[in-house]
Design an enzyme around this catalytic site. Structure first.
Site, PDB file in Angstrom:
ATOM      1  CB  THR A   1     -17.304 -16.741  52.805  1.00  0.00           C
ATOM      2  OG1 THR A   1     -16.015 -15.909  52.667  1.00  0.00           O
ATOM      3  CG2 THR A   1     -18.039 -16.252  53.934  1.00  0.00           C
TER       4      THR A   1
ATOM      5  CB  CYS B   1     -16.877 -10.028  51.708  1.00  0.00           C
ATOM      6  SG  CYS B   1     -16.072  -8.437  51.965  1.00  0.00           S
TER       7      CYS B   1
ATOM      8  CG  PHE C   1      -9.318 -13.241  56.973  1.00  0.00           C
ATOM      9  CD1 PHE C   1     -10.434 -13.096  57.477  1.00  0.00           C
ATOM     10  CD2 PHE C   1      -8.594 -14.305  56.909  1.00  0.00           C
ATOM     11  CE1 PHE C   1     -10.988 -14.047  58.244  1.00  0.00           C
ATOM     12  CE2 PHE C   1      -9.070 -15.339  57.813  1.00  0.00           C
ATOM     13  CZ  PHE C   1     -10.269 -15.111  58.700  1.00  0.00           C
ATOM     14  CG  LEU C   2      -7.552 -12.908  49.642  1.00  0.00           C
ATOM     15  CD1 LEU C   2      -7.670 -13.452  48.399  1.00  0.00           C
ATOM     16  CD2 LEU C   2      -5.987 -12.792  50.111  1.00  0.00           C
TER      17      LEU C   2
ATOM     18  CE  LYS D   1     -14.684 -17.092  35.381  1.00  0.00           C
ATOM     19  NZ  LYS D   1     -15.049 -17.191  36.961  1.00  0.00           N
TER      20      LYS D   1
ATOM     21  CG  ASP E   1     -14.867 -21.763  36.738  1.00  0.00           C
ATOM     22  OD1 ASP E   1     -14.603 -20.961  37.523  1.00  0.00           O
ATOM     23  OD2 ASP E   1     -16.039 -21.913  36.155  1.00  0.00           O
TER      24      ASP E   1
END
EC number: 1.1.1.22
Length: 475
Positions: free
Chosen positions: A122, A264, A152-153, A35, A30
């Site tokens: 996505t 989402c 699909f969490l 972070k 990242d």
């Protein structure tokens, strides 16, 4: 297998950690140095139950690492996942793919020959094609592959969803990518007999949007039926039970509430609409779902006002639960925000409590007094509004709560409490999908989960079945 994950948001961090738990060597990369530094020290930047412990354990044994050095992360990796954010573009509604394309451009000269680049973010239909062209501009065709592998969490249960998925979807255009991804997923999921759907890349990209749009539509449908129940003297909980036991419909996402939110559903429904418009296709059901959901969030404020006689000027209202669903600190498109803002415009004074979401809520809401303790939050309030059905909120002692309130008014937008019990304590209750004539039924407000069936002659309450997932969402 060595894996690189570009992006350490919800999808990237959960996926990378779970791949490591399966025994793979995972490097998460990242650009946010703060972070990454925190993750190296074991500080997980998101609230997801069980994730901090899983990160710690896999980091300790050397299977999971974090870096800002992209070249270091992708060197020797058989699979490189792009898991960066794709937020909606301001004023447009379609997905902002700039981070995904930037990742493709930067990794193109660094990947090993034969590497499979997998878009896990996505993304709209055709994104994989664009990534293929970007990498192909600097790499020889046939020496790399680009695939789609949507996630699909559900926030709050993301680790379980990854480890025990309903299905895995992979979109590929060549045999190499298919074989590598089958090897990645097949062994750990073989015992569970998890279906692995192998399809074309564009179909895989569309599956994610279609699934989320359908679930958003299901939530909106039961919410509109809840409004009808209130007018005709019916009970939406019993209605949902009677519908959901039909296997063609199913019980998930039939909990009526203040509208869907999260990272989402709002974003993906709008992106699907934009894609359909670009191709000249009408998806009217999704259009109406988006419109109805946005209107519902603000209409819930009118429900609160009605419970207080139509006037909230100068009145103190306690809001319990701020995040879009329990077990997450995510405030993105949370129904609490437009509801609170609307009440404030009508002059209400807002106090609020959430177990983990108050810091994020503070960035979105102004002139709200936050409380760590829900009982202190409701002290001297003239109404308490339940917006998010955290377990700690469901278990509140209503007797204790009532004693410190100026007026005992409960507006339960999640049907977290049994109205009959609350009214016996002395609350005036306004619930979702129940008119005044149906407040005293025998249906539990939160039906415990069971796998049994309702027998002849049983009430819906006796059946003890849960309408799961009404406020949830996938990433």
């Amino acid at each position: 297998m060595k894996i690189a994950i570009i992006g350490t948001g919800y999808v990237g961090l959960v996926s990378g950690t779970c791949f490591a738990a399966w025994g793979h060597q995972v490097a998460c990369v990242d650009k946010n140095a703060q972070k990454i530094d925190g993750l190296v020290r074991g500080i997980v930047p998101i609230y997801e139950p069980g994730l901090d412990g899983l990160v710690e354990r896999n980091s300790a044994v050397g299977r999971l690492s974090f870096t800002c050095n992209l070249a270091e992360a992708v060197k020797g990796a058989s699979v490189v996942f792009i898991a960066v954010g794709t937020p909606p573009r301001a004023g447009h509604g379609d997905a902002d793919l700039s981070f995904a394309y930037m990742a493709a451009r930067e990794l193109a000269p660094l990947i090993d020959d034969g590497a499979v680049v997998v878009v896990k973010s996505t993304v709209p239909v055709g994104t994989g094609d664009a990534v293929q062209k970007i990498i192909g501009s600097v790499r020889t065709a046939g020496h790399f592959s680009v695939a789609s592998n949507p996630e699909f969490l559900r926030e709050g249960v993301a680790i379980r969803d990854f480890m025990e998925p309903d299905r895995v979807v992979i979109g590929v255009e060549d045999e190499r990518a298919r074989n590598v991804l089958m090897e990645l997923y097949d062994a750990p999921l073989e015992a569970q007999k998890t279906p692995i759907v192998v399809t074309q890349r564009r179909t895989s990209e569309l599956i994610k949007y279609a699934a989320n749009a359908f679930l958003a539509t299901k939530i909106t449908f039961i919410n509109e039926l809840a409004d009808l129940c209130e007018q005709v003297g019916s009970n939406v909980g019993e209605l949902a039970l009677g519908m959901g036991l039909d296997k063609r419909i199913g019980t998930s996402f039939l909990n009526a509430g203040p509208g869907y939110g999260g990272s989402c559903f709002p974003k993906d429904t709008m992106a699907l609409l934009r894609t359909a418009q670009d191709y000249g296709v009408a998806v009217r059901i999704v259009e109406e779902t988006v419109t109805a959901n946005e209107a519902r969030k603000r209409r819930m404020a009118l429900k609160v006002m009605d419970a207080l006689g139509g006037d909230v000027e100068g009145r103190t209202i306690a809001v319990l639960g701020l995040t879009f669903k329990p077990d997450t600190d995510d405030m993105r498109d949370a129904p609490s925000v437009p509801l609170i803002e609307t009440l404030q415009r009508f002059g209400a004074k807002i106090r609020a409590h959430d177990p983990v979401g108050m810091e994020n809520a503070g960035h979105l809401l102004s002139e709200v007094e936050f409380f760590d303790d829900p009982y202190a939050c409701a002290c001297n309030a003239e109404a308490v509004v339940v917006i998010t059905e955290w377990d700690s909120i469901r278990k509140l002692d209503l007797v204790r709560q009532k004693k410190t309130m100026r007026q005992a008014v409960l507006i339960d937008l999640r049907n977290a409490f049994e109205p009959r019990v609350a009214e016996k304590i002395g609350f005036r209750v306004s619930a979702i999908g129940r008119s005044a004539t149906t407040q005293h039924d025998n249906t539990p407000a939160a039906l415990p989960h069971a796998t049994g069936h309702a027998h002849r002659g049983q009430t819906a309450g006796a059946a003890h079945l849960e309408m799961a997932g009404g406020s949830g969402g996938t990433f």
